[in-house]
Design an enzyme around this catalytic site. Structure first.
Site, PDB file in Angstrom:
ATOM      1  CG  ASN A 194      -1.880   1.162   1.248  1.00 21.39           C
ATOM      2  OD1 ASN A 194      -1.845   2.005   0.367  1.00 21.39           O
ATOM      3  ND2 ASN A 194      -2.701   1.232   2.258  1.00 21.39           N
ATOM      4  CG  ASP A 195       1.836   3.128   3.743  1.00 20.32           C
ATOM      5  OD1 ASP A 195       0.801   3.731   3.431  1.00 20.32           O
ATOM      6  OD2 ASP A 195       2.074   2.712   4.889  1.00 20.32           O
ATOM      7  CB  VAL A 196       5.850   0.600  -1.206  1.00 18.34           C
ATOM      8  CG1 VAL A 196       6.464   0.280   0.140  1.00 18.34           C
ATOM      9  CG2 VAL A 196       4.989  -0.558  -1.688  1.00 18.34           C
TER      10      VAL A 196
END
Lengths: 105, 464
Positions: B391-393
């Protein structure tokens, strides 16, 4: 092993810094894909501390120092066998393309 | 055996260890490297057994057998998804072994030629206590990291008032104790150092959250090396010093790479309190935004009609054990003539290189698995990005939104591909607690469900 003196310490320090520099260059050359196996191997080789444990466990008879040494040998052995084996398992999984996964045109 | 002979054999062993690490520069040479490492260790152990003072072969042999059996059993049984825990557990053993060796040297200095009980050389005492201190920290820090990774302890960072002040104070107490120990040479002070260091190890790892674990595991790797170094100095043993330095450097570099992958300084990670699993309240603010939802058939259709797909795996894939199903999906797509590749973010997973091992386990050839720098410029030419458990990446806010906690973190540019498929369990945010604007874009399709189940369903639709 020789007796401890300031000279021995300086030699140790020399070795230490040179080894750090070697470590620095060798580790940067490790491909990121193999960073997990790298941790496995470093884990196994750091257990070379077993050398010290064997020296402590070496003399005959039983005293505090010997018991500590034997415990050290057990702990380090878990790591040596475990570390190398798990690294072996990881590395044997890294495969090139085989017949099964056909080369794409 | 003469002391020169010993020194030469130890040198050979140290060189073999260096080759072992060098071998890891390529998967092809890595297996040979591992063998070099094993030979190096065998030489080191047998050389030491040849010492005149070493006589109790039976006891030592039994100890090696017991340890070896336990180690082999664990290493052969462990699931690859549980690797981070295993490595943390192993680190704790190195730390503990260092403490025991230091204690043994303190109780029987004659065996190590560092003086007599009560009159051990000052330099040896200093080195011994530093080795003990680092070893004990490595031990307790790794035990806590193991608990957090295994899930026995909450992965949430535990923060309290004056945390850093308390740690600094404890550190000063340890320095004071070391000075006292060098002067008095008392066993009580020795064990006090051990206990206080163990406490410090716990306190250092406690504020660090689950997703920051790649940095912590690398850091503890580094510590275990420095601990070996400390013991090496105590025993004036070059082999231990060299190996300790190699391991220490390795762990330090890995920590650096991991922190850079999150655009945070090591200090920032160590001070902790960041990687908490925040609740999902953030996503509620976006309830008015529209999310395009799809199912496995839609995903199969989209990918079947593409000519290039990049798969972006993350920790969620590991948790769901989806790597085999994912590879099966990739194989079918490849048979259709579609270019399938995998993109790995440096901090994907819970330890450095974790995703690569999992994909290798599922028989994905390593040529198809690429690092961020190698593949990032290919996203604009790619039709479909298939994000699974990450997600964040992939969050573009890292590039645009200066107020975002993940601003500046290098990301995989999945947004530049023509369409994005997101496999996710729910709309929950990633570990940073930041909402991902990609979810609301027109070219994004959300595939809600378990990662493994989703891959299997896509495989079914593809083969239908």
């Amino acid at each position: 092993m020789e007796a401890h003196s300031s000279e021995v310490f300086v030699i140790g320090l020399t070795v230490f810094f040179l080894a750090c520099i070697i470590g620095y260059y060798v580790v940067w050359s490790v491909t990121p894909a193999l960073h997990s196996p790298l941790m496995g191997v470093t884990n196994a080789i750091s257990s070379v501390i077993i050398v010290g444990a064997i020296l402590a466990a070496g003399p005959q008879g039983f005293d505090t120092s010997k018991i500590f040494g034997l415990i050290g040998v057990v702990l380090a052995s878990v790591n040596i066998f475990g570390g190398f084996l798990v690294t072996y398992r990881m590395l044997s999984m890294f495969k090139k393309k085989t017949k099964k996964t056909k080369e794409k045109e | 055996m003469s002391s020169n002979m010993v020194a030469i054999l130890y040198l050979i062993s140290a060189l073999l260890f260096i080759f072992a690490l060098r071998g890891l520069s390529h998967p092809e040479s890595s297996r040979m490297g591992n063998i070099f490492g094993i030979i190096g260790m065998i030489i080191a152990v047998f050389t030491t057994l040849m010492f005149k003072s070493v006589l109790s072969y039976y006891e030592i042999g039994a100890a090696i057998l017991i340890g070896g059996a336990i180690g082999s059993f664990i290493a052969l049984r462990i699931e690859m998804t549980a690797l981070p825990q295993l490595v943390a557990a192993f680190h704790s053993l190195v730390g503990l072994a260092a403490v025991f060796v230091a204690a043994a040297a303190f109780y029987d200095p004659v065996a190590f030629s560092i003086g007599k009980v009560g009159s051990i050389k000052t330099a040896s005492l200093v080195e011994m206590s530093i080795g003990t201190f680092i070893g004990a920290i490595t031990f307790s820090g790794s035990v806590l990291a193991f608990g957090k990774l295994q899930g026995t302890i909450s992965g949430k960072p535990i923060v309290f008032k004056f945390q850093h002040l308390i740690n600094a104070l404890i550190f000063l107490i340890i320095i004071f104790l070391i000075v006292l120990f060098v002067i008095k040479q008392s066993p009580t002070i020795f064990w006090t150092i051990v206990i206080v260091s163990i406490l410090l190890g716990f306190l250092v790892v406690i504020p660090i959250g689950g997703a920051d674990m790649p940095v912590v595991v690398s850091m503890l790797n580094s510590y275990s090396g420095w601990a070996a170094c400390g013991i090496g100095f105590t025993l004036s043993n070059n082999l231990l010093i060299i190996t300790g330095a190699l391991v220490g450097a390795s762990g330090a570099i890995l920590s650096y790479i991991m922190s850079k992958g999150m655009n945070r300084s090591i200090i920032n990670v160590v001070l902790g309190g960041f990687g908490g699993e925040q609740d999902t309240s953030a996503s509620k603010d976006n309830s008015d935004k529209i999310v395009k939802q799809g199912n496995a058939e839609d995903a199969a259709y989209i990918m079947k009609n593409a000519d290039s797909v990049i798969i972006v795996p993350g920790y969620g894939m590991a948790v769901a054990q989806a790597q085999h199903a994912l590879r099966e999906m990739g194989d079918i797509l490849k048979k259709e003539g579609i270019d399938v590749r995998y993109a790995i973010h440096p901090v994907a997973g819970r330890m450095p290189g974790h995703m690569n091992v999992l994909l290798a386990e599922a028989n994905v050839p390593y040529e198809e698995v690429l690092e961020l720098d190698e593949i990032n410029h290919d996203f604009p030419m790619t039709e479909v990005s298939f994000v699974i458990g990450a997600n964040d990446v992939t969050n573009p806010a890292a590039k645009t939104d200066e107020s975002s906690p993940i601003f500046g973190m290098p990301i995989l540019d999945v947004e530049k591909s023509q369409s994005v498929l997101f496999v996710k369990r729910s709309m929950a945010t990633g570990y940073s607690g930041v909402d991902n604007e990609l979810f609301y874009r027109d070219n994004t399709t959300m595939l809600f469900g378990d990662a493994k189940k989703m891959c299997e369903d896509i495989v079914k639709s593809l083969s239908a």
